[in-house]
Design an enzyme around this catalytic site. Structure first.
Site, PDB file in Angstrom:
ATOM      1  N   THR A  95       1.757  -6.389  -6.402  1.00 13.78           N
ATOM      2  CA  THR A  95       3.349  -6.807  -6.449  1.00 13.78           C
ATOM      3  C   THR A  95       3.450  -5.425  -5.397  1.00 13.78           C
ATOM      4  O   THR A  95       3.271  -5.029  -5.071  1.00 13.78           O
ATOM      5  CB  THR A  95       3.903  -5.623  -7.324  1.00 13.78           C
ATOM      6  N   ASP A  96       4.168  -5.899  -4.488  1.00 19.76           N
ATOM      7  CA  ASP A  96       5.135  -5.291  -3.070  1.00 19.76           C
ATOM      8  C   ASP A  96       5.633  -3.691  -3.162  1.00 19.76           C
ATOM      9  O   ASP A  96       5.785  -3.073  -3.197  1.00 19.76           O
ATOM     10  CB  ASP A  96       5.771  -6.092  -2.367  1.00 19.76           C
ATOM     11  N   GLU A  97       6.210  -3.953  -4.460  1.00 19.38           N
ATOM     12  CA  GLU A  97       6.851  -2.276  -5.840  1.00 19.38           C
ATOM     13  C   GLU A  97       5.509  -1.569  -5.793  1.00 19.38           C
ATOM     14  O   GLU A  97       6.046  -0.498  -5.030  1.00 19.38           O
ATOM     15  CB  GLU A  97       7.483  -2.811  -6.510  1.00 19.38           C
ATOM     16  N   TYR A 155       7.016   1.256 -14.112  1.00 17.21           N
ATOM     17  CA  TYR A 155       6.242  -0.066 -13.246  1.00 17.21           C
ATOM     18  C   TYR A 155       5.310  -0.047 -12.504  1.00 17.21           C
ATOM     19  O   TYR A 155       4.162  -0.292 -11.886  1.00 17.21           O
ATOM     20  CB  TYR A 155       7.351  -0.603 -13.406  1.00 17.21           C
ATOM     21  N   LYS A 204       1.173  -0.851 -11.845  1.00 19.24           N
ATOM     22  CA  LYS A 204       0.585  -1.545 -11.020  1.00 19.24           C
ATOM     23  C   LYS A 204      -0.230  -0.798  -9.751  1.00 19.24           C
ATOM     24  O   LYS A 204      -1.489  -1.444  -9.671  1.00 19.24           O
ATOM     25  CB  LYS A 204       1.635  -2.957 -10.110  1.00 19.24           C
TER      26      LYS A 204
END
Ligand code: NAD
Ligand code: TYD
Length: 338
Positions: free
Chosen positions: A125-127, A153, A157
């Site tokens: 994810t870009d998060e 989260y 990741k």
């Protein structure tokens, strides 16, 4: 080629299974069927796939599945994916998102017929890059942007991504990683922004907007994400990270207003509620690296959001059965006796 698709009963994994099934790939779907996994999502492709219920953290079960199905490629979508849940209870995020990824990569090493390792793609994810300021539209995430996570989260990741890169460097495991922006489209679990707002508006409930609704996300139609992953599997360079994004930044409040307009519902349904802790301000992707492989997002947001709203109108039973909890009985009914 046999593809082992983990988390294939979830939102993006389910769409990827549909996409790969349309290309007649040999597919084994592995999913624990947590609250977010729904076998009804796989119903349209049921005859084209093999489904196995398992936890990616269960080393013995994963070994058995690799021995039986002998995958050539593993695509890991299995994850706990909701930021708000990670704030509430981080433990399961570390377990599934980090240890689960490790168990899968160990199996890719152990069961490789050539001793080199089974191809492993980690869906990221870009998060992991944290957030960007709202007043600097010139700034975008590239693959070289430092990891700077905000939520349990995104931290879990990021850990999985780093582990995948470490397995490549140390053991030469053939891994690739994609880091995508926010997806939307069919089969999206109605706890995330877009499906929650559609479901609430259709049920006459209020639409809870966190803070002032000014946070920005870069939305990508899920099918475009699936095509990007397929392209990375075919043409991506081993050991590399690819950012995937739609060049489509929107404020949450504008998305909510658009959905209400699309459904002909009043803006009086909007309810501003307390902000999320640690709420990331803005995500925006520079997708030039995957662009060089020949990928471009094909679905403009104006088209994708109409398709998505239409899908939720046409498939009311899919999300209503989730909202009522009835969808969980499906597995017991369809598979309990087998
Ligand atoms: P989702 O929550 O809809 O689906 C996750 C699936 O994984 C579910 O079917 C669930 O049952 C399964 N699962 C969970 N724990 C498992 C375990 N221990 N063993 C086996 N299966 C398990 O998530 P999603 O939105 O489809 O996201 C898929 C992947 O894409 C995730 O890795 C997520 O981090 C990533 N991602 C999502 C987005 C997005 O906008 N949704 C954006 C970028 C990246
Ligand atoms: P979400 O769909 O949870 O994705 P992510 O946090 O991974 O980007 O949320 C998207 C944006 O919408 C995020 O800024 C939080 C906001 N949001 C709301 O305002 N209300 C809600 O009920 C939800 C679920 C999200």
């Amino acid at each position: 080629m046999t593809y082992l698709i983990t988390g294939g009963a979830g939102f993006i994994g389910g769409n990827f299974v549909h996409y790969m099934a349309s290309k007649n790939a040999k597919i084994v779907v592995l999913d624990k069927l947590t609250y977010a996994g729904n076998l009804e999502t796989l119903e349209p492709v049921r005859d084209k796939i093999t489904f196995v219920k398992a936890d990616i953290c269960d080393r013995n079960a994963i070994d058995r599945i690799f021995e039986e199905h002998k995958p050539d490629v593993v695509v890991n979508f299995a994850a706990e994916s909701h930021v708000d849940r990670s704030i509430d209870n981080p433990g399961v995020f570390l377990q599934t998102n980090v240890i689960g990824a490790q168990v899968l990569m160990d199996a890719c090493r152990k069961h490789a017929p050539d001793g080199l390792g089974i191809r492993f793609h980690q869906v990221g994810t870009d998060e992991v890059y944290g957030d960007l300021p709202l007043d600097r539209p010139d700034l975008l995430f590239t693959e070289d942007t430092p990891l700077h996570t905000s939520s349990p989260y995104s931290a879990s990741k990021a850990a999985a991504d780093l582990l995948a890169l470490a397995y490549h460097r140390t053991y030469k495991l053939p891994v690739t990683i994609s880091r995508c922006s926010n997806n939307y489209g069919p089969y999206h679990f109605p706890e995330k922004l877009i499906p929650l707002m559609i479901a609430n508006a259709l049920s006459g409930k209020s639409l809870p907007v966190y803070g002032k609704g000014e946070n920005v996300r870069d939305w990508l139609y899920v099918e475009d994400h699936c095509k990007a992953i397929d392209l990375i599997l075919e043409r991506g360079k081993i050991g590399e990270v690819y950012n995937i994004g739609g060049h489509n930044e929107m404020r949450n409040i504008d998305i909510v207003r658009l959905i209400l307009a699309e459904l002909g519902k009043p803006e009086s349904l909007i309810a501003y509620v307390a902000d999320r802790a640690g709420h990331d301000l803005r995500y925006a992707i520079d997708p030039s690296k995957i662009g060089a492989l020949g990928w471009l997002p094909q679905t403009p947001f104006s088209v994708g959001i109409k398709k998505t709203v239409a899908w939720y109108l046409e498939n009311r039973s899919w999300w209503e059965r989730i909202v009522t909890g009835e969808y969980r009985e499906y597995y017991a009914r369809m598979y309990g006796e087998r």
